[in-house]
Design a protein around this motif. Sequence first.
Motif, PDB file in Angstrom:
ATOM      1  N   ARG A 127      -3.494   8.000 -11.638  1.00 30.68           N
ATOM      2  CA  ARG A 127      -3.120   6.906 -10.764  1.00 30.68           C
ATOM      3  C   ARG A 127      -3.188   5.594 -11.531  1.00 30.68           C
ATOM      4  O   ARG A 127      -3.908   5.515 -12.533  1.00 30.68           O
ATOM      5  N   LYS A 182      -8.757   9.428  11.251  1.00 35.20           N
ATOM      6  CA  LYS A 182      -9.384   8.289  10.540  1.00 35.20           C
ATOM      7  C   LYS A 182     -10.477   7.635  11.386  1.00 35.20           C
ATOM      8  O   LYS A 182     -11.114   6.666  10.961  1.00 35.20           O
ATOM      9  N   GLY A 225      -4.623   0.812   2.530  1.00 33.71           N
ATOM     10  CA  GLY A 225      -4.884   1.922   3.452  1.00 33.71           C
ATOM     11  C   GLY A 225      -6.347   2.306   3.337  1.00 33.71           C
ATOM     12  O   GLY A 225      -7.108   1.708   2.567  1.00 33.71           O
ATOM     13  N   LEU A 226      -6.730   3.296   4.122  1.00 30.36           N
ATOM     14  CA  LEU A 226      -8.113   3.805   4.077  1.00 30.36           C
ATOM     15  C   LEU A 226      -8.038   5.329   4.031  1.00 30.36           C
ATOM     16  O   LEU A 226      -7.515   5.960   4.949  1.00 30.36           O
ATOM     17  N   GLY A 227      -8.523   5.899   2.941  1.00 27.55           N
ATOM     18  CA  GLY A 227      -8.501   7.361   2.827  1.00 27.55           C
ATOM     19  C   GLY A 227      -9.642   7.991   3.620  1.00 27.55           C
ATOM     20  O   GLY A 227     -10.592   7.312   4.015  1.00 27.55           O
ATOM     21  N   ASP A 233      -1.278   0.237  -5.682  1.00 27.27           N
ATOM     22  CA  ASP A 233      -1.599   1.418  -6.487  1.00 27.27           C
ATOM     23  C   ASP A 233      -0.377   2.323  -6.527  1.00 27.27           C
ATOM     24  O   ASP A 233       0.546   2.177  -5.726  1.00 27.27           O
ATOM     25  N   ASN A 261       4.718   5.904  -4.614  1.00 27.13           N
ATOM     26  CA  ASN A 261       4.644   4.836  -3.602  1.00 27.13           C
ATOM     27  C   ASN A 261       5.836   3.904  -3.712  1.00 27.13           C
ATOM     28  O   ASN A 261       6.303   3.364  -2.703  1.00 27.13           O
ATOM     29  N   GLY A 280       0.778   5.850   0.380  1.00 30.26           N
ATOM     30  CA  GLY A 280       0.394   6.829   1.395  1.00 30.26           C
ATOM     31  C   GLY A 280       1.423   6.865   2.504  1.00 30.26           C
ATOM     32  O   GLY A 280       2.538   6.360   2.377  1.00 30.26           O
ATOM     33  N   SER A 281       1.040   7.436   3.650  1.00 27.86           N
ATOM     34  CA  SER A 281       2.004   7.644   4.743  1.00 27.86           C
ATOM     35  C   SER A 281       1.950   6.559   5.815  1.00 27.86           C
ATOM     36  O   SER A 281       2.968   6.232   6.417  1.00 27.86           O
ATOM     37  N   THR A 282       0.789   5.974   6.034  1.00 29.08           N
ATOM     38  CA  THR A 282       0.658   5.015   7.156  1.00 29.08           C
ATOM     39  C   THR A 282       1.634   3.848   7.081  1.00 29.08           C
ATOM     40  O   THR A 282       2.243   3.485   8.093  1.00 29.08           O
ATOM     41  N   PRO A 283       1.837   3.251   5.898  1.00 34.00           N
ATOM     42  CA  PRO A 283       2.662   2.032   5.880  1.00 34.00           C
ATOM     43  C   PRO A 283       4.153   2.279   6.112  1.00 34.00           C
ATOM     44  O   PRO A 283       4.892   1.336   6.400  1.00 34.00           O
ATOM     45  N   SER A 330       0.843  -1.178   0.000  1.00 32.94           N
ATOM     46  CA  SER A 330       0.000   0.000   0.000  1.00 32.94           C
ATOM     47  C   SER A 330       0.887   1.238   0.000  1.00 32.94           C
ATOM     48  O   SER A 330       2.055   1.179   0.391  1.00 32.94           O
ATOM     49  N   HIS A 358     -11.744   5.769   0.390  1.00 33.92           N
ATOM     50  CA  HIS A 358     -11.080   5.082  -0.746  1.00 33.92           C
ATOM     51  C   HIS A 358     -10.041   4.103  -0.215  1.00 33.92           C
ATOM     52  O   HIS A 358      -9.558   4.218   0.911  1.00 33.92           O
ATOM     53  N   THR A 359      -9.705   3.173  -1.082  1.00 31.36           N
ATOM     54  CA  THR A 359      -8.598   2.267  -0.793  1.00 31.36           C
ATOM     55  C   THR A 359      -7.883   1.981  -2.101  1.00 31.36           C
ATOM     56  O   THR A 359      -8.498   2.100  -3.165  1.00 31.36           O
ATOM     57  N   ALA A 360      -6.601   1.706  -2.021  1.00 35.50           N
ATOM     58  CA  ALA A 360      -5.752   1.717  -3.218  1.00 35.50           C
ATOM     59  C   ALA A 360      -6.040   3.053  -3.911  1.00 35.50           C
ATOM     60  O   ALA A 360      -6.090   4.087  -3.236  1.00 35.50           O
TER      61      ALA A 360
HETATM   62  C1  6PG Z   1      -2.109   6.149  -1.988  1.00 33.69           C
HETATM   63  C2  6PG Z   1      -2.607   5.000  -1.189  1.00 33.69           C
HETATM   64  C3  6PG Z   1      -3.941   5.307  -0.613  1.00 33.69           C
HETATM   65  C4  6PG Z   1      -3.700   5.388   0.867  1.00 33.69           C
HETATM   66  C5  6PG Z   1      -4.807   6.081   1.587  1.00 33.69           C
HETATM   67  C6  6PG Z   1      -4.400   6.335   3.049  1.00 33.69           C
HETATM   68  O1  6PG Z   1      -1.476   5.940  -3.019  1.00 33.69           O
HETATM   69  O2  6PG Z   1      -2.282   7.259  -1.469  1.00 33.69           O
HETATM   70  O3  6PG Z   1      -2.447   3.791  -1.628  1.00 33.69           O
HETATM   71  O4  6PG Z   1      -4.964   4.380  -0.870  1.00 33.69           O
HETATM   72  O5  6PG Z   1      -3.519   4.077   1.377  1.00 33.69           O
HETATM   73  O6  6PG Z   1      -5.044   7.322   0.939  1.00 33.69           O
HETATM   74  O7  6PG Z   1      -3.271   7.162   3.018  1.00 33.69           O
HETATM   75  P1  6PG Z   1      -2.505   7.579   4.375  1.00 33.69           P
HETATM   76  O8  6PG Z   1      -1.879   6.343   4.903  1.00 33.69           O
HETATM   77  O9  6PG Z   1      -1.492   8.591   3.906  1.00 33.69           O
HETATM   78  O10 6PG Z   1      -3.548   8.142   5.294  1.00 33.69           O
END
Ligand code: 6PG
Length: 230
Positions: free
Chosen positions: A169, A192, A132-134, A68, A80, A38-41, A36, A138-140
């Motif tokens: 994307r 979140k 992740g979960l936006g 994604d 990513n 974003g920032s969380t992972p 995944s 959204h996810t991915a």
């Molecule tokens: C991306 C991610 C997206 C992400 C969520 C959560 O490319 O941004 O794959 O789906 O997982 O938006 O993002 P955060 O972890 O930054 O809150």
Amino acid sequence: MQVEVVEGRFFGAAVADEIVSLAGQVEREKIAIALSGGSTPAEVYRNLVVEPRVSEMPWDKTVFFLGDERWVPITDSQSNFFMAQDTFLEQVPKTKAFPVVGRTAEEAATEYEKLIKTHLGENPVFNIVLLGLGDDGHTASLFPNSPLLKEDSTRLVASCTHPESGQKRITFMPRLIQSAERILVLVKGKNKAKILSSALTRGNTLPISILDKAKGKITYFVDTEAAAEL
Ligand code: 6PG
């Protein structure tokens, strides 16, 4: 579906432990993991390359793809793949990780699907998909009202556009996510809490509800702040 609530300071290590444990249970000669973005992972990935995990993880058997990607150069900090390289891939050269490449986002999506099939066969099944979960559910890169959520085709990877930023994307299609053996949804932070509560409410129509049709086991790893409204 399981929800694991972890104190924020232990989040990265707890998820990394689960990934290493699941990878160790895979009998196949190849372990396929979708990362995944974003920032969380980031803290999870960093925890993969510290002892004891860095010695326990079967890096030489593992192939990493991106669930994604943003349509930017892989040298761009928004990528990513760049984040994965920076947080752990550079430290484990034995493992194979595949960026999304192509002349256009559309072509890159098609090529990525072919690459996945080359490695995992015509009906690819990932051992682990990280999601992740936006804030909008959204996810991915499957965003609210995306036609990809309802598309009745055999496509496994598609290109799309971020509804706010307009950024192109590339994303796994729902069916590729749903076919995974294990799905780990990573959700952290008080911002979140509301969307997580909605995402875990039966019958919601957020993009993350594609997991209602998932074949494998789903585990939400959430920190105590994100779990505040559960
Ligand atoms: C991306 C991610 C997206 C992400 C969520 C959560 O490319 O941004 O794959 O789906 O997982 O938006 O993002 P955060 O972890 O930054 O809150």
